[in-house]
Every structure is written in C-alpha cells, then in structure tokens.
Scaffold this motif. Structure first.
Motif, PDB file in Angstrom:
ATOM      1  N   ALA A   2     -67.248   1.212 -35.178  1.00 39.47           N
ATOM      2  CA  ALA A   2     -67.048   1.844 -34.127  1.00 39.47           C
ATOM      3  C   ALA A   2     -67.180   3.362 -34.298  1.00 39.47           C
ATOM      4  CB  ALA A   2     -65.696   1.538 -33.482  1.00 39.47           C
ATOM      5  N   GLU A   3     -66.751   3.995 -35.351  1.00 43.66           N
ATOM      6  CA  GLU A   3     -67.052   5.431 -35.662  1.00 43.66           C
ATOM      7  C   GLU A   3     -68.500   5.853 -35.368  1.00 43.66           C
ATOM      8  OE1 GLU A   3     -67.131   4.120 -39.862  1.00 43.66           O
ATOM      9  OE2 GLU A   3     -66.086   3.494 -37.798  1.00 43.66           O
ATOM     10  N   ASN A   4     -69.433   5.052 -35.664  1.00 42.71           N
ATOM     11  CA  ASN A   4     -70.781   5.269 -35.780  1.00 42.71           C
ATOM     12  C   ASN A   4     -71.501   4.948 -34.448  1.00 42.71           C
ATOM     13  OD1 ASN A   4     -70.823   6.483 -38.162  1.00 42.71           O
ATOM     14  ND2 ASN A   4     -71.751   4.954 -39.194  1.00 42.71           N
ATOM     15  N   GLY A   5     -70.563   4.733 -33.305  1.00 43.96           N
ATOM     16  CA  GLY A   5     -71.114   4.419 -31.999  1.00 43.96           C
ATOM     17  C   GLY A   5     -71.994   3.264 -32.066  1.00 43.96           C
ATOM     18  N   ASN A   6     -73.181   3.185 -31.247  1.00 45.04           N
ATOM     19  CA  ASN A   6     -74.164   2.248 -31.162  1.00 45.04           C
ATOM     20  C   ASN A   6     -74.989   2.084 -32.565  1.00 45.04           C
ATOM     21  OD1 ASN A   6     -76.460   0.681 -30.803  1.00 45.04           O
ATOM     22  ND2 ASN A   6     -77.160   1.985 -29.234  1.00 45.04           N
ATOM     23  N   THR A   7     -74.691   1.105 -33.107  1.00 41.08           N
ATOM     24  CA  THR A   7     -75.235   0.803 -34.616  1.00 41.08           C
ATOM     25  C   THR A   7     -76.673   0.614 -34.366  1.00 41.08           C
ATOM     26  OG1 THR A   7     -74.294  -1.516 -34.436  1.00 41.08           O
ATOM     27  CG2 THR A   7     -73.103  -0.001 -35.661  1.00 41.08           C
ATOM     28  N   ASN A   8     -77.336   0.176 -33.371  1.00 39.32           N
ATOM     29  CA  ASN A   8     -78.981   0.099 -33.273  1.00 39.32           C
ATOM     30  C   ASN A   8     -79.293   1.574 -33.344  1.00 39.32           C
ATOM     31  OD1 ASN A   8     -78.833  -2.502 -33.484  1.00 39.32           O
ATOM     32  ND2 ASN A   8     -78.294  -2.761 -31.194  1.00 39.32           N
ATOM     33  N   ALA A   9     -78.693   2.793 -32.845  1.00 40.75           N
ATOM     34  CA  ALA A   9     -79.310   4.051 -32.494  1.00 40.75           C
ATOM     35  C   ALA A   9     -79.875   4.509 -33.849  1.00 40.75           C
ATOM     36  CB  ALA A   9     -78.153   4.935 -32.048  1.00 40.75           C
ATOM     37  N   LYS A  10     -80.987   5.167 -33.531  1.00 37.32           N
ATOM     38  CA  LYS A  10     -81.880   5.893 -34.722  1.00 37.32           C
ATOM     39  C   LYS A  10     -80.898   7.001 -35.135  1.00 37.32           C
ATOM     40  CE  LYS A  10     -85.296   5.247 -36.677  1.00 37.32           C
ATOM     41  NZ  LYS A  10     -85.260   4.733 -38.157  1.00 37.32           N
ATOM     42  N   ILE A  11     -80.646   7.821 -34.330  1.00 38.20           N
ATOM     43  CA  ILE A  11     -79.820   8.996 -34.663  1.00 38.20           C
ATOM     44  C   ILE A  11     -78.488   9.140 -33.455  1.00 38.20           C
ATOM     45  CG2 ILE A  11     -81.649  10.300 -33.331  1.00 38.20           C
ATOM     46  CD1 ILE A  11     -80.567  12.989 -35.157  1.00 38.20           C
ATOM     47  N   SER A  12     -77.363   9.391 -33.880  1.00 37.39           N
ATOM     48  CA  SER A  12     -76.113   9.565 -32.919  1.00 37.39           C
ATOM     49  C   SER A  12     -75.607  10.794 -33.503  1.00 37.39           C
ATOM     50  CB  SER A  12     -75.298   8.474 -33.330  1.00 37.39           C
ATOM     51  OG  SER A  12     -75.817   7.384 -33.234  1.00 37.39           O
ATOM     52  N   ILE A  74     -77.842   9.289 -39.111  1.00 39.86           N
ATOM     53  CA  ILE A  74     -79.227   8.731 -38.896  1.00 39.86           C
ATOM     54  C   ILE A  74     -79.200   7.269 -39.541  1.00 39.86           C
ATOM     55  CG2 ILE A  74     -81.487   9.238 -39.317  1.00 39.86           C
ATOM     56  CD1 ILE A  74     -81.298  12.068 -38.910  1.00 39.86           C
ATOM     57  N   ASN A  75     -79.792   6.323 -38.870  1.00 39.51           N
ATOM     58  CA  ASN A  75     -79.931   5.166 -39.611  1.00 39.51           C
ATOM     59  C   ASN A  75     -78.522   4.799 -40.282  1.00 39.51           C
ATOM     60  OD1 ASN A  75     -82.515   4.639 -38.942  1.00 39.51           O
ATOM     61  ND2 ASN A  75     -83.295   5.796 -40.929  1.00 39.51           N
ATOM     62  N   GLY A  76     -77.381   5.112 -39.773  1.00 41.07           N
ATOM     63  CA  GLY A  76     -75.941   4.653 -40.069  1.00 41.07           C
ATOM     64  C   GLY A  76     -75.443   5.456 -41.078  1.00 41.07           C
ATOM     65  N   LYS A  77     -76.141   6.691 -41.701  1.00 40.47           N
ATOM     66  CA  LYS A  77     -75.908   7.655 -42.664  1.00 40.47           C
ATOM     67  C   LYS A  77     -75.585   8.930 -42.036  1.00 40.47           C
ATOM     68  CE  LYS A  77     -77.326   8.845 -47.127  1.00 40.47           C
ATOM     69  NZ  LYS A  77     -77.549  10.386 -47.015  1.00 40.47           N
ATOM     70  N   GLU A  78     -74.349   9.388 -42.476  1.00 42.84           N
ATOM     71  CA  GLU A  78     -74.073  10.850 -42.005  1.00 42.84           C
ATOM     72  C   GLU A  78     -75.089  11.721 -42.652  1.00 42.84           C
ATOM     73  OE1 GLU A  78     -69.780  10.955 -41.568  1.00 42.84           O
ATOM     74  OE2 GLU A  78     -70.048  13.423 -41.875  1.00 42.84           O
ATOM     75  N   VAL A  79     -75.251  12.696 -41.936  1.00 41.10           N
ATOM     76  CA  VAL A  79     -76.176  13.917 -42.090  1.00 41.10           C
ATOM     77  C   VAL A  79     -75.371  15.037 -42.872  1.00 41.10           C
ATOM     78  CG1 VAL A  79     -77.465  16.009 -41.221  1.00 41.10           C
ATOM     79  CG2 VAL A  79     -78.044  13.552 -40.247  1.00 41.10           C
ATOM     80  N   ASP A  80     -75.602  15.603 -44.151  1.00 39.81           N
ATOM     81  CA  ASP A  80     -75.066  16.688 -44.641  1.00 39.81           C
ATOM     82  C   ASP A  80     -75.989  17.534 -45.079  1.00 39.81           C
ATOM     83  OD1 ASP A  80     -76.460  15.540 -46.440  1.00 39.81           O
ATOM     84  OD2 ASP A  80     -74.718  14.903 -47.733  1.00 39.81           O
ATOM     85  N   GLY A  81     -77.367  17.693 -44.446  1.00 40.56           N
ATOM     86  CA  GLY A  81     -77.879  18.934 -44.745  1.00 40.56           C
ATOM     87  C   GLY A  81     -79.597  18.518 -44.347  1.00 40.56           C
ATOM     88  N   PRO A  82     -80.408  19.402 -44.274  1.00 41.12           N
ATOM     89  CA  PRO A  82     -81.708  19.019 -43.772  1.00 41.12           C
ATOM     90  C   PRO A  82     -82.166  17.822 -44.847  1.00 41.12           C
ATOM     91  CG  PRO A  82     -81.454  21.441 -44.494  1.00 41.12           C
ATOM     92  CD  PRO A  82     -80.305  20.694 -44.853  1.00 41.12           C
ATOM     93  N   GLY A  83     -83.439  17.190 -44.102  1.00 45.00           N
ATOM     94  CA  GLY A  83     -83.882  15.852 -44.784  1.00 45.00           C
ATOM     95  C   GLY A  83     -85.456  15.742 -44.425  1.00 45.00           C
TER      96      GLY A  83
END
Ligand SMILES: Nc1ncnc2c1ncn2[C@@H]1O[C@H](COP(=O)(O)OP(=O)(O)OP(=O)(O)O)[C@@H](O)[C@H]1O
Length: 258
Positions: A2-12, A74-83
């Motif tokens: 739930a904390e990641n919202g819509n799990t089908n989303a590319k970016i949340s 992004i893709n279920g993984k939290e962003v922690d910097g540019p990529g």
C-alpha cells in the motif's frame, strides 16, 4: 504494498512535500502532499502557472532534489538520486558547447563505458529520430533553438531511459517552432514509447500532448488541483471542438489566463 500506491505504476509520487530554507533561514513551502501514479508509456503533463512548484516536483522525480516528506518510486524502488532510468530535458538546452551534436548525444553511453562503435550507432539512431541527420558535426552555436532542443531530446533518449522528464522544453522557442516541436514530440513518443512527464505552463501544449493533465494550484504551496483525462485521438487539432471544449473547461476552472 500500500505504501507504494499503484504497484503497476512506472513512477509514483507518494505524499511529497517540499520546504526550502532560503537566505536568512526563511522557509518556503513549495509542495504539499503530492501523490501521483504514472502508468508505463503514459504521457502525463503537469500544467500550472509560473512559480507553482512544477519544476521542483520534476526535479524531485529526477532525484536532483530530495523531498522534505514523501518519496518517489520507480518500478517499485525508491529514488535516492539521479539515475539513467530517467532522461532529462530542460528549458535551457544544457548542451556541452564544446561538443558536436554527435559528441553531445553519445556522451551518456560514453560515460557508461559503451564502446565507440556501439555508442555511435545508438547516438546516430536518436539523431535520425529527432531529424538531425546531416548535423552530426555541428556545434550547438551553429544550431537554432529548436535544433538545440532536438539535440537535448536525442541526448536524453541515448541513455535509453524508462521515464522521460521534460521541464518546459519548448518555453524558449518561437510560437511556430514550438508547435512543430510539439508535433515532433508526439511522433517520437509514438515511435519510441516511453513513460513521459512533461511540465508546461501552456494549456494548448498540455492538451495537444497529454493522455492526462495534472493541473496544479496557482499559488504556493503547490498542490494538485484537478486531473483531466484527454481522450482525444492523435494527432490532435487545436481547432477541434472537443479540444476547445476541454480547453475552456480547464481554463474556467483554473487561474490560467488564455
Ligand atoms: N533551490 C531552491 N531554494 C529555495 N527556493 C527554491 C529553490 N528552488 C525553487 N525554489 C522556490 O520554489 C518556488 C517554486 O519554484 P518552481 O521553479 O518549482 O516553480 P515552477 O512552477 O516550475 O515555476 P516556473 O514555471 O516559473 O519555472 C519558487 O518560489 C522558488 O523561488
């Protein structure tokens, strides 16, 4: 999850808020509780007037700013910097003045250690895609504004990102070139499907491009005011009845001026 919202989303974006501390320790509350899910290959436009926090939101998605609260996933993984999974195109072209068109476009793959032959092939593909074949050995100062922005787009694509983040990329172009670049943006997106998040203060541009328009509040702290689905076939026409109807609706409901 739930904390990641819509799990089908590319970016949340999950409950993003941002407060800057300016000179004299004055606080500026720029974003308030922004949540947004963007599907794979969706073209989402963030629309709002100047100084409503659009760029800050995009920079947070890019990993160039950290949110005060909340997160980008992004893709279920939290962003922690540019990529490399995100390609960036800004209003000011940000090209390397001392590098040619080819040199600019192949820069990303080169930094990633891609061999010369392969990166030239990739760069040429994207130079062709943006219609700059024949200009490979030109330097940025030899190009028009529209051409410079094409280089910026090709350079972002050359890293083969999953998400393209564009911040008012056509804001510096004259009206005619801008419309042409909007047409090109749709053509490129249809050719090389990507998840796109495009920031603009221009309602026609938003309606021409977006599958969905995220309308921001006109004042700080930036909040999402309303979300509009644009179910119009592409290429869209600025004079189409449905286009004008939605334009009217958005304009009436917002503080944007025509
Ligand atoms: N690094 C920073 N430090 C302090 N304040 C900042 C910083 N970046 C942005 N701001 C402030 O955040 C507010 C929103 O700026 P932002 O650029 O996100 O808005 P915008 O909607 O993209 O505006 P524009 O369309 O004019 O670019 C502004 O008041 C700006 O001064």
């Amino acid at each position: 999850m739930a904390e990641n919202g819509n799990t089908n989303a590319k970016i949340s974006c999950r409950n993003i808020s941002k407060t800057f501390i300016q000179k004299g320790s004055q606080k500026v509350h720029v974003l308030e509780d922004i949540s947004l899910d963007v599907e794979e290959n969706e073209f989402v436009v963030i629309l709002g007037p100047g100084q409503c926090g659009k760029s800050t939101l995009l920079r947070i998605m890019a990993g160039l700013e950290t949110p005060t609260t909340g997160s980008v996933v992004i893709n279920g993984k939290e962003v922690d910097g540019p990529g490399q999974d995100r390609g960036l195109v800004f209003q000011s072209y940000m090209l390397f003045a001392w590098r040619t068109v080819m040199g600019n476009v192949e820069m990303g793959p080169k930094l990633r250690g891609v061999g010369k032959e392969e990166r030239r092939k990739v760069a040429q593909h994207y130079i062709d895609m943006v219609g700059l074949q024949g200009f490979e050995s030109k330097f940025p100062h030899q190009l028009s504004g529209g051409m410079k922005q094409r280089v910026g787009i090709a350079r972002a694509y050359a890293n083969q990102p999953e998400v393209m983040l564009l911040d008012e990329p056509f804001g510096q172009l004259d009206a005619q070139t801008r419309i042409y670049m909007e047409q090109e943006t749709v053509r490129i997106w249809e050719q090389e499907k990507r998840t796109v998040i495009f920031v603009t203060n221009n309602i026609d541009e938003a309606l021409y491009l977006g599958d969905r328009i995220i309308c921001m509040e006109g004042k700080l702290p930036g909040r999402i005011r309303e979300v509009y689905e644009v179910n119009l076939p592409r290429p869209r026409k600025f004079t189409d009845h449905e286009f004008l109807k939605l334009r009217h609706e958005i304009t009436e409901a917002s503080e944007l001026t025509l």
